[in-house]
Design a protein around this motif. Structure first.
Motif, PDB file in Angstrom:
ATOM      1  N   PHE A 267       0.835  -1.200   0.000  1.00 15.46           N
ATOM      2  CA  PHE A 267       0.000   0.000   0.000  1.00 15.46           C
ATOM      3  C   PHE A 267       0.869   1.249   0.000  1.00 15.46           C
ATOM      4  O   PHE A 267       0.646   2.183  -0.776  1.00 15.46           O
ATOM      5  N   THR A 268       1.864   1.277   0.896  1.00 14.76           N
ATOM      6  CA  THR A 268       2.706   2.465   0.999  1.00 14.76           C
ATOM      7  C   THR A 268       3.596   2.624  -0.221  1.00 14.76           C
ATOM      8  O   THR A 268       4.003   3.741  -0.554  1.00 14.76           O
ATOM      9  N   ALA A 269       3.892   1.529  -0.915  1.00 11.69           N
ATOM     10  CA  ALA A 269       4.712   1.617  -2.131  1.00 11.69           C
ATOM     11  C   ALA A 269       3.895   2.152  -3.307  1.00 11.69           C
ATOM     12  O   ALA A 269       4.378   2.972  -4.096  1.00 11.69           O
ATOM     13  N   VAL A 270       2.653   1.719  -3.413  1.00 11.70           N
ATOM     14  CA  VAL A 270       1.787   2.136  -4.523  1.00 11.70           C
ATOM     15  C   VAL A 270       1.241   3.548  -4.297  1.00 11.70           C
ATOM     16  O   VAL A 270       1.001   4.284  -5.258  1.00 11.70           O
ATOM     17  N   PHE A 271       1.065   3.933  -3.031  1.00  7.40           N
ATOM     18  CA  PHE A 271       0.498   5.246  -2.705  1.00  7.40           C
ATOM     19  C   PHE A 271       1.486   6.036  -1.836  1.00  7.40           C
ATOM     20  O   PHE A 271       1.235   6.274  -0.645  1.00  7.40           O
ATOM     21  N   PRO A 272       2.603   6.479  -2.417  1.00  6.38           N
ATOM     22  CA  PRO A 272       3.678   7.113  -1.624  1.00  6.38           C
ATOM     23  C   PRO A 272       3.340   8.483  -1.057  1.00  6.38           C
ATOM     24  O   PRO A 272       4.012   8.942  -0.130  1.00  6.38           O
ATOM     25  N   LYS A 273       2.330   9.179  -1.599  1.00  7.81           N
ATOM     26  CA  LYS A 273       1.985  10.510  -1.101  1.00  7.81           C
ATOM     27  C   LYS A 273       1.118  10.449   0.157  1.00  7.81           C
ATOM     28  O   LYS A 273       0.866  11.475   0.786  1.00  7.81           O
ATOM     29  N   LEU A 274       0.650   9.262   0.514  1.00  9.81           N
ATOM     30  CA  LEU A 274      -0.132   9.071   1.732  1.00  9.81           C
ATOM     31  C   LEU A 274       0.717   8.325   2.755  1.00  9.81           C
ATOM     32  O   LEU A 274       1.477   7.427   2.400  1.00  9.81           O
ATOM     33  N   THR A 275       0.585   8.708   4.014  1.00  4.84           N
ATOM     34  CA  THR A 275       1.309   7.997   5.058  1.00  4.84           C
ATOM     35  C   THR A 275       0.574   6.704   5.402  1.00  4.84           C
ATOM     36  O   THR A 275      -0.614   6.531   5.085  1.00  4.84           O
ATOM     37  N   ALA A 276       1.290   5.815   6.062  1.00  2.00           N
ATOM     38  CA  ALA A 276       0.665   4.559   6.490  1.00  2.00           C
ATOM     39  C   ALA A 276      -0.505   4.844   7.429  1.00  2.00           C
ATOM     40  O   ALA A 276      -1.529   4.146   7.395  1.00  2.00           O
ATOM     41  N   ALA A 277      -0.376   5.882   8.269  1.00  2.00           N
ATOM     42  CA  ALA A 277      -1.456   6.237   9.190  1.00  2.00           C
ATOM     43  C   ALA A 277      -2.701   6.707   8.437  1.00  2.00           C
ATOM     44  O   ALA A 277      -3.832   6.400   8.827  1.00  2.00           O
ATOM     45  N   GLN A 278      -2.509   7.456   7.372  1.00  2.00           N
ATOM     46  CA  GLN A 278      -3.644   7.923   6.575  1.00  2.00           C
ATOM     47  C   GLN A 278      -4.337   6.772   5.865  1.00  2.00           C
ATOM     48  O   GLN A 278      -5.566   6.703   5.825  1.00  2.00           O
ATOM     49  N   ILE A 279      -3.557   5.863   5.294  1.00  2.00           N
ATOM     50  CA  ILE A 279      -4.136   4.697   4.625  1.00  2.00           C
ATOM     51  C   ILE A 279      -4.898   3.847   5.629  1.00  2.00           C
ATOM     52  O   ILE A 279      -6.024   3.397   5.372  1.00  2.00           O
TER      53      ILE A 279
ATOM     54  N   ASP B   3      -0.419  -0.307  10.945  1.00  2.00           N
ATOM     55  CA  ASP B   3      -0.197   0.347  12.225  1.00  2.00           C
ATOM     56  C   ASP B   3       1.279   0.270  12.617  1.00  2.00           C
ATOM     57  O   ASP B   3       1.860   1.246  13.117  1.00  2.00           O
ATOM     58  N   GLU B   4       1.891  -0.873  12.390  1.00  2.00           N
ATOM     59  CA  GLU B   4       3.315  -1.041  12.704  1.00  2.00           C
ATOM     60  C   GLU B   4       4.180  -0.136  11.817  1.00  2.00           C
ATOM     61  O   GLU B   4       5.149   0.468  12.298  1.00  2.00           O
ATOM     62  N   ILE B   5       3.825  -0.041  10.533  1.00  2.00           N
ATOM     63  CA  ILE B   5       4.576   0.835   9.625  1.00  2.00           C
ATOM     64  C   ILE B   5       4.433   2.290  10.057  1.00  2.00           C
ATOM     65  O   ILE B   5       5.413   3.051  10.052  1.00  2.00           O
ATOM     66  N   ALA B   6       3.221   2.683  10.460  1.00  2.00           N
ATOM     67  CA  ALA B   6       2.980   4.060  10.889  1.00  2.00           C
ATOM     68  C   ALA B   6       3.808   4.401  12.122  1.00  2.00           C
ATOM     69  O   ALA B   6       4.341   5.514  12.237  1.00  2.00           O
ATOM     70  N   LYS B   7       3.949   3.457  13.034  1.00  2.00           N
ATOM     71  CA  LYS B   7       4.751   3.705  14.233  1.00  2.00           C
ATOM     72  C   LYS B   7       6.232   3.818  13.890  1.00  2.00           C
ATOM     73  O   LYS B   7       6.949   4.631  14.467  1.00  2.00           O
ATOM     74  N   ARG B   8       6.672   3.032  12.908  1.00  2.00           N
ATOM     75  CA  ARG B   8       8.088   3.080  12.521  1.00  2.00           C
ATOM     76  C   ARG B   8       8.443   4.381  11.815  1.00  2.00           C
ATOM     77  O   ARG B   8       9.518   4.935  12.020  1.00  2.00           O
ATOM     78  N   ASP B   9       7.510   4.868  10.966  1.00  2.00           N
ATOM     79  CA  ASP B   9       7.831   6.118  10.237  1.00  2.00           C
ATOM     80  C   ASP B   9       7.307   7.362  10.949  1.00  2.00           C
ATOM     81  O   ASP B   9       7.264   8.449  10.379  1.00  2.00           O
ATOM     82  N   HIS B  10       6.866   7.190  12.218  1.00  2.00           N
ATOM     83  CA  HIS B  10       6.441   8.309  13.070  1.00  2.00           C
ATOM     84  C   HIS B  10       5.263   9.093  12.487  1.00  2.00           C
ATOM     85  O   HIS B  10       5.136  10.291  12.710  1.00  2.00           O
ATOM     86  N   SER B  11       4.379   8.422  11.747  1.00  2.00           N
ATOM     87  CA  SER B  11       3.188   9.087  11.209  1.00  2.00           C
ATOM     88  C   SER B  11       1.921   8.681  11.944  1.00  2.00           C
ATOM     89  O   SER B  11       0.829   9.088  11.580  1.00  2.00           O
ATOM     90  N   ALA B  12       2.085   7.872  13.012  1.00  2.00           N
ATOM     91  CA  ALA B  12       0.917   7.316  13.701  1.00  2.00           C
ATOM     92  C   ALA B  12       0.014   8.396  14.288  1.00  2.00           C
ATOM     93  O   ALA B  12      -1.194   8.243  14.344  1.00  2.00           O
ATOM     94  N   GLY B  13       0.589   9.512  14.727  1.00  3.52           N
ATOM     95  CA  GLY B  13      -0.228  10.531  15.366  1.00  3.52           C
ATOM     96  C   GLY B  13      -0.797  11.575  14.431  1.00  3.52           C
ATOM     97  O   GLY B  13      -1.566  12.427  14.846  1.00  3.52           O
ATOM     98  N   SER B  14      -0.418  11.531  13.186  1.00  2.00           N
ATOM     99  CA  SER B  14      -0.876  12.563  12.250  1.00  2.00           C
ATOM    100  C   SER B  14      -1.606  11.931  11.075  1.00  2.00           C
ATOM    101  O   SER B  14      -1.032  11.116  10.361  1.00  2.00           O
ATOM    102  N   VAL B  15      -2.875  12.287  10.903  1.00  2.00           N
ATOM    103  CA  VAL B  15      -3.684  11.743   9.812  1.00  2.00           C
ATOM    104  C   VAL B  15      -4.112  12.862   8.866  1.00  2.00           C
ATOM    105  O   VAL B  15      -3.860  12.794   7.660  1.00  2.00           O
TER     106      VAL B  15
END
Length: 267
Positions: A194-206, A232-244
């Motif tokens: 998902f994050t590879a195909v949609f790079p402009k969106l963060t894992a948290a947004q997806i 959720d794990e990807i979002a925590k690793r790239d520090h995007s978990a708190g921002s949607v």
């Protein structure tokens, strides 16, 4: 005694920034009332009864009075379609032509307008569970195609090239969001796809969209819980978990130039 010429140019520059900010805010108000419902409605939206824009979708106060940004609740119903959409954008473009606005300012102006469309529609989808379905994704794709259709009809090559660049850059997150909504989530067994195909969106947004995803006739099965866990794990690793949500104020108001010691007038 301050240099009167320096003070004049500082005041003039400040005034120009303020005029530009007012112009941006007023066009954003009109986008809110006309263009955004058209895009979300897939080319046509009725401003009374459609409930496309709800109270929770009102933008930050930097765009002006909130009462002027929502569709009218009373009075006669009015219908907005692709012709209203094209007319409003053409009016903005003709304004820059009529006043012979420099290309750099024109590019910035339309960048801000299309960024506003992008963040408002993305944030509306992030906030509202009923919009998280494949039907909304198809509406967004159809509505966004109106932008391309409007640009394709332009006769001036320089305007066409500029707007192709601006829309591709500023509307890319929204285009990807529409893709997330319409693609069969069962295709992605690994969330990293998902994050590879949609790079402009963060894992948290997806993840925010997929965990609220509503099944419909286009996508009859829900998203796998395992994919949501991976996101959720990807979002925590790239520090995007708190921002949607995107910051709706970041691209609206122009920054007034700061005063410097040699430009400040006497008090």
């Amino acid at each position: 005694m301050e240099d009167p010429v320096a003070c004049f140019f500082y005041d003039l520059e400040t005034l120009l920034f303020e005029v530009y900010s007012i112009l941006i805010r007023r066009y954003c108000e009109r986008l809110e009332a006309t263009v955004i419902p058209v895009i979300l409605g897939g080319g046509q939206a009725r401003s009374k009864g459609a409930k496309i824009i709800s109270k929770q979708d009102k933008p930050a106060s930097s765009t002006g009075s909130s009462s002027s940004l929502s569709p009218p609740e009373g009075g006669s119903a009015s219908t907005h379609d692709g012709s209203d959409f094209a007319a409003m954008l053409s009016e903005a473009l003709n304004l820059t032509r009529r006043h012979r606005v420099f290309g750099s300012i024109k590019q910035q102006f339309f960048s801000q307008l299309f960024w506003f469309i992008n963040v408002r529609l993305c944030n509306m989808t992030f906030r509202r569970k009923e919009l998280c379905n494949a039907g909304t994704g198809l509406q967004l794709k159809l509505g966004l195609s109106l932008v391309g259709e409007w640009i394709s009809k332009m006769e001036r090559r320089e305007d066409k090239d500029l707007l192709i660049h601006v829309t591709r850059e500023q509307l890319e997150p929204l285009t990807e969001l529409a893709g997330v909504l319409v693609i069969d989530p069962r295709v992605f067994e690994d969330a990293s796809n998902f994050t590879a195909v949609f790079p402009k969106l963060t894992a948290a947004q997806i993840k925010s969209v997929l965990e609220k995803f509503q099944v419909d006739q286009y996508t009859p099965k829900p998203v796998s819980p395992d994919v949501l866990r991976q996101l959720d794990e990807i979002a925590k690793r790239d520090h995007s978990a708190g921002s949607v949500e995107f910051d709706e104020t970041a691209f609206i108001s122009a920054s007034v130039p700061k005063k410097t010691a040699d430009k400040q007038p006497d008090s």
